[in-house]
Design an enzyme around this catalytic site. Structure first.
Site, PDB file in Angstrom:
ATOM      1  N   HIS A  12       0.768  -1.250   0.000  1.00 10.75           N
ATOM      2  CA  HIS A  12       0.000   0.000   0.000  1.00 10.75           C
ATOM      3  C   HIS A  12       0.795   1.294   0.000  1.00 10.75           C
ATOM      4  O   HIS A  12       0.194   2.352  -0.189  1.00 10.75           O
ATOM      5  CB  HIS A  12      -0.953   0.012   1.202  1.00 10.75           C
ATOM      6  CG  HIS A  12      -1.931  -1.116   1.197  1.00 10.75           C
ATOM      7  ND1 HIS A  12      -2.867  -1.299   0.216  1.00 10.75           N
ATOM      8  CD2 HIS A  12      -2.097  -2.147   2.061  1.00 10.75           C
ATOM      9  CE1 HIS A  12      -3.583  -2.386   0.473  1.00 10.75           C
ATOM     10  NE2 HIS A  12      -3.140  -2.924   1.595  1.00 10.75           N
ATOM     11  N   HIS A 122      -3.770  -3.171   7.466  1.00 11.61           N
ATOM     12  CA  HIS A 122      -4.737  -3.392   6.385  1.00 11.61           C
ATOM     13  C   HIS A 122      -5.269  -2.033   5.953  1.00 11.61           C
ATOM     14  O   HIS A 122      -5.343  -1.100   6.754  1.00 11.61           O
ATOM     15  CB  HIS A 122      -5.869  -4.295   6.894  1.00 11.61           C
ATOM     16  CG  HIS A 122      -7.174  -4.117   6.186  1.00 11.61           C
ATOM     17  ND1 HIS A 122      -7.469  -4.759   5.011  1.00 11.61           N
ATOM     18  CD2 HIS A 122      -8.260  -3.343   6.472  1.00 11.61           C
ATOM     19  CE1 HIS A 122      -8.683  -4.390   4.610  1.00 11.61           C
ATOM     20  NE2 HIS A 122      -9.181  -3.545   5.486  1.00 11.61           N
TER      21      HIS A 122
END
Ligand code: ADP
Length: 127
Positions: A12, A122
């Site tokens: 990410h 996450h």
């Protein structure tokens, strides 16, 4: 083995990219970051901010997670720059083709955090 924190960073965080990513950004980055081996990861979001700035979100306001069973999500107080990658039909592992969505868009980002000290583990995909 890779820690959850390292996995989050790999999947990410793309701090360097500050310009508008081109059409091939997702095809290249998804492969380079190891998300096209065995299977093509269907959706993934890259955040174009420093890791520090993303980590700081863990200490901002709590917010519901996309998964209603989880209660470890935090929302950025300020919009961050993101680019979303969405798998195109007909893709095969090793040859995954992606649509670049919302390139370099400023949006509020929700992350799930874990560990002590809290670290992002996450990213809830922005809508
Ligand atoms: P991502 O979901 O960030 O695209 P992965 O699916 O590879 O990446 O891994 C996310 C990891 O984070 C999983 O191991 C998952 O169990 C864990 N996790 C922790 N909190 C949450 C949450 N609130 N929502 C979803 N996954 C979470």
């Amino acid at each position: 083995a890779e820690s959850q924190e390292e996995k989050f960073r790999r999947q990410h965080v793309d701090s360097g990219n500050k310009g508008n990513p081109g059409k091939k950004y997702c095809d290249q980055m998804m492969a380079k970051r190891g998300m096209t081996k065995g299977k093509c990861k269907p959706v993934n979001t890259f955040v174009h901010e420093s890791y520090q700035k993303i980590q700081d979100i863990c200490h901002e306001a709590s917010t519901p997670c996309a998964n209603p069973n989880m209660h470890n999500c935090h929302k950025s107080a300020h919009p961050l720059r993101i680019t979303q990658c969405r798998l195109k039909g007909g893709s095969k592992p090793g040859k995954c083709r992606y649509l670049v969505k919302n390139a370099n868009k400023h949006v509020t980002v929700t992350v799930a955090c874990g560990g002590k000290p809290l670290k992002p583990i996450h990213l809830d995909p922005p809508k």
